[in-house]
Design a protein around this motif. Structure first.
Motif, mmCIF file in Angstrom:
data_model
loop_
_atom_site.group_PDB
_atom_site.id
_atom_site.type_symbol
_atom_site.label_atom_id
_atom_site.label_comp_id
_atom_site.label_asym_id
_atom_site.label_seq_id
_atom_site.Cartn_x
_atom_site.Cartn_y
_atom_site.Cartn_z
ATOM 1 N N ALA A 272 -22.959 -6.104 2.245
ATOM 2 C CA ALA A 272 -21.540 -6.448 2.167
ATOM 3 C C ALA A 272 -20.739 -5.240 1.671
ATOM 4 O O ALA A 272 -21.202 -4.444 0.866
ATOM 5 C CB ALA A 272 -21.349 -7.625 1.227
ATOM 6 N N GLU A 273 -19.530 -5.129 2.194
ATOM 7 C CA GLU A 273 -18.652 -4.035 1.790
ATOM 8 C C GLU A 273 -18.163 -4.262 0.360
ATOM 9 O O GLU A 273 -17.891 -5.382 -0.046
ATOM 10 C CB GLU A 273 -17.461 -3.984 2.756
ATOM 11 N N ALA A 274 -18.060 -3.180 -0.389
ATOM 12 C CA ALA A 274 -17.587 -3.272 -1.772
ATOM 13 C C ALA A 274 -16.184 -3.863 -1.811
ATOM 14 O O ALA A 274 -15.357 -3.581 -0.942
ATOM 15 C CB ALA A 274 -17.611 -1.892 -2.417
ATOM 16 N N LYS A 275 -15.922 -4.668 -2.824
ATOM 17 C CA LYS A 275 -14.616 -5.335 -2.952
ATOM 18 C C LYS A 275 -13.464 -4.347 -3.017
ATOM 19 O O LYS A 275 -12.369 -4.636 -2.556
ATOM 20 C CB LYS A 275 -14.595 -6.230 -4.181
ATOM 21 N N VAL A 276 -13.692 -3.173 -3.599
ATOM 22 C CA VAL A 276 -12.615 -2.197 -3.729
ATOM 23 C C VAL A 276 -12.055 -1.808 -2.363
ATOM 24 O O VAL A 276 -10.862 -1.543 -2.231
ATOM 25 C CB VAL A 276 -13.067 -0.942 -4.522
ATOM 26 N N PHE A 277 -12.877 -1.806 -1.330
ATOM 27 C CA PHE A 277 -12.408 -1.413 -0.003
ATOM 28 C C PHE A 277 -11.558 -2.487 0.661
ATOM 29 O O PHE A 277 -10.886 -2.223 1.651
ATOM 30 C CB PHE A 277 -13.578 -1.022 0.894
ATOM 31 N N GLN A 278 -11.588 -3.688 0.117
ATOM 32 C CA GLN A 278 -10.768 -4.777 0.641
ATOM 33 C C GLN A 278 -9.421 -4.860 -0.074
ATOM 34 O O GLN A 278 -8.517 -5.544 0.385
ATOM 35 C CB GLN A 278 -11.523 -6.098 0.516
ATOM 36 N N MET A 279 -9.280 -4.149 -1.177
ATOM 37 C CA MET A 279 -8.030 -4.164 -1.943
ATOM 38 C C MET A 279 -6.954 -3.368 -1.210
ATOM 39 O O MET A 279 -7.253 -2.507 -0.389
ATOM 40 C CB MET A 279 -8.256 -3.559 -3.327
ATOM 41 N N ASP A 280 -5.696 -3.663 -1.532
ATOM 42 C CA ASP A 280 -4.584 -2.912 -0.952
ATOM 43 C C ASP A 280 -4.653 -1.472 -1.428
ATOM 44 O O ASP A 280 -4.842 -1.203 -2.631
ATOM 45 C CB ASP A 280 -3.237 -3.501 -1.378
ATOM 46 N N PHE A 281 -4.483 -0.551 -0.492
ATOM 47 C CA PHE A 281 -4.477 0.870 -0.823
ATOM 48 C C PHE A 281 -3.440 1.167 -1.901
ATOM 49 O O PHE A 281 -3.715 1.884 -2.869
ATOM 50 C CB PHE A 281 -4.216 1.706 0.431
ATOM 51 N N ALA A 282 -2.242 0.605 -1.756
ATOM 52 C CA ALA A 282 -1.159 0.897 -2.699
ATOM 53 C C ALA A 282 -1.535 0.493 -4.125
ATOM 54 O O ALA A 282 -1.188 1.194 -5.079
ATOM 55 C CB ALA A 282 0.125 0.196 -2.264
ATOM 56 N N LYS A 283 -2.251 -0.604 -4.277
ATOM 57 C CA LYS A 283 -2.647 -1.059 -5.613
ATOM 58 C C LYS A 283 -3.643 -0.094 -6.241
ATOM 59 O O LYS A 283 -3.483 0.322 -7.387
ATOM 60 C CB LYS A 283 -3.247 -2.463 -5.541
ATOM 61 N N VAL A 284 -4.671 0.276 -5.492
ATOM 62 C CA VAL A 284 -5.681 1.198 -6.018
ATOM 63 C C VAL A 284 -5.054 2.558 -6.286
ATOM 64 O O VAL A 284 -5.305 3.174 -7.325
ATOM 65 C CB VAL A 284 -6.869 1.325 -5.044
ATOM 66 N N TYR A 285 -4.198 2.999 -5.387
ATOM 67 C CA TYR A 285 -3.554 4.304 -5.554
ATOM 68 C C TYR A 285 -2.672 4.321 -6.799
ATOM 69 O O TYR A 285 -2.655 5.304 -7.539
ATOM 70 C CB TYR A 285 -2.749 4.660 -4.306
ATOM 71 N N GLY A 286 -1.987 3.224 -7.047
ATOM 72 C CA GLY A 286 -1.170 3.111 -8.248
ATOM 73 C C GLY A 286 -1.995 3.258 -9.513
ATOM 74 O O GLY A 286 -1.555 3.872 -10.493
ATOM 75 N N LEU A 287 -3.206 2.731 -9.496
ATOM 76 C CA LEU A 287 -4.095 2.865 -10.649
ATOM 77 C C LEU A 287 -4.517 4.323 -10.845
ATOM 78 O O LEU A 287 -4.600 4.814 -11.979
ATOM 79 C CB LEU A 287 -5.329 1.969 -10.477
ATOM 80 N N LEU A 288 -4.775 5.016 -9.740
ATOM 81 C CA LEU A 288 -5.145 6.435 -9.826
ATOM 82 C C LEU A 288 -3.990 7.264 -10.376
ATOM 83 O O LEU A 288 -4.185 8.144 -11.217
ATOM 84 C CB LEU A 288 -5.575 6.960 -8.447
ATOM 85 N N VAL A 289 -2.789 6.970 -9.916
ATOM 86 C CA VAL A 289 -1.610 7.691 -10.401
ATOM 87 C C VAL A 289 -1.405 7.424 -11.887
ATOM 88 O O VAL A 289 -1.149 8.350 -12.672
ATOM 89 C CB VAL A 289 -0.352 7.318 -9.571
ATOM 90 N N SER A 290 -1.543 6.174 -12.306
ATOM 91 C CA SER A 290 -1.395 5.822 -13.724
ATOM 92 C C SER A 290 -2.397 6.577 -14.588
ATOM 93 O O SER A 290 -2.055 7.073 -15.669
ATOM 94 C CB SER A 290 -1.589 4.323 -13.939
ATOM 95 N N LYS A 291 -3.622 6.661 -14.120
ATOM 96 C CA LYS A 291 -4.668 7.379 -14.841
ATOM 97 C C LYS A 291 -4.266 8.834 -15.070
ATOM 98 O O LYS A 291 -4.411 9.360 -16.170
ATOM 99 C CB LYS A 291 -5.961 7.303 -14.025
ATOM 100 N N ALA A 292 -3.749 9.480 -14.030
ATOM 101 C CA ALA A 292 -3.327 10.882 -14.137
ATOM 102 C C ALA A 292 -2.100 11.024 -15.030
ATOM 103 O O ALA A 292 -2.035 11.930 -15.870
ATOM 104 C CB ALA A 292 -3.052 11.451 -12.753
ATOM 105 N N GLU A 293 -1.128 10.128 -14.868
ATOM 106 C CA GLU A 293 0.114 10.226 -15.647
ATOM 107 C C GLU A 293 -0.124 10.018 -17.139
ATOM 108 O O GLU A 293 0.562 10.625 -17.962
ATOM 109 C CB GLU A 293 1.145 9.232 -15.114
#
Length: 116
Positions: free
Chosen positions: A2-23
């Motif tokens: 089965a594909e990992a759940k993260v790949f089913q999430m909205d790109f914008a949501k995951v990307y927002g988390l990455l941006v928050s981590k950097a900021e």
């Protein structure tokens, strides 16, 4: 498998988390955008458009127009896993982006993050 759940999430949501981590560490969204475009080959305009869409995180990597050949130079551990040892190619791409954002957050200079 089965594909990992993260790949089913909205790109914008995951990307927002990455941006928050950097900021949180004093880096900018522009820097996260730069490493993302470097890794995947998307232009800034394409990236901005994808952030406004319902694209999944998995499809973001599957549809990457020009994955950077130097991404294989990305080495190290992210989330307790060596990125160069990840067997699943799609998960490896996601780990590459995680690793680049981790390096930004740790204060590494942009030219080193981009393997220049």
């Amino acid at each position: 498998m089965a594909e990992a759940k993260v790949f089913q999430m909205d790109f914008a949501k995951v990307y927002g988390l990455l941006v928050s981590k950097a900021e949180k560490k004093g880096r900018t969204r522009a820097e996260v955008d730069a490493v993302t475009c470097w890794l995947t080959g998307y232009t800034q305009a394409e990236l901005d458009s994808l952030l406004g869409s319902e694209l999944s995180y998995g499809d973001f990597f599957r549809q990457a127009p020009r994955p950077n050949p130097n991404r294989a130079l990305i080495r190290g551990v992210v989330c307790g896993v060596r990125v160069e040892e990840v067997a699943d190619p799609l998960m490896r791409e996601a780990r590459y982006l995680d690793k680049l954002v981790d390096e930004l957050a740790r204060g590494k200079p942009m030219e080193k993050v981009l393997r220049a």
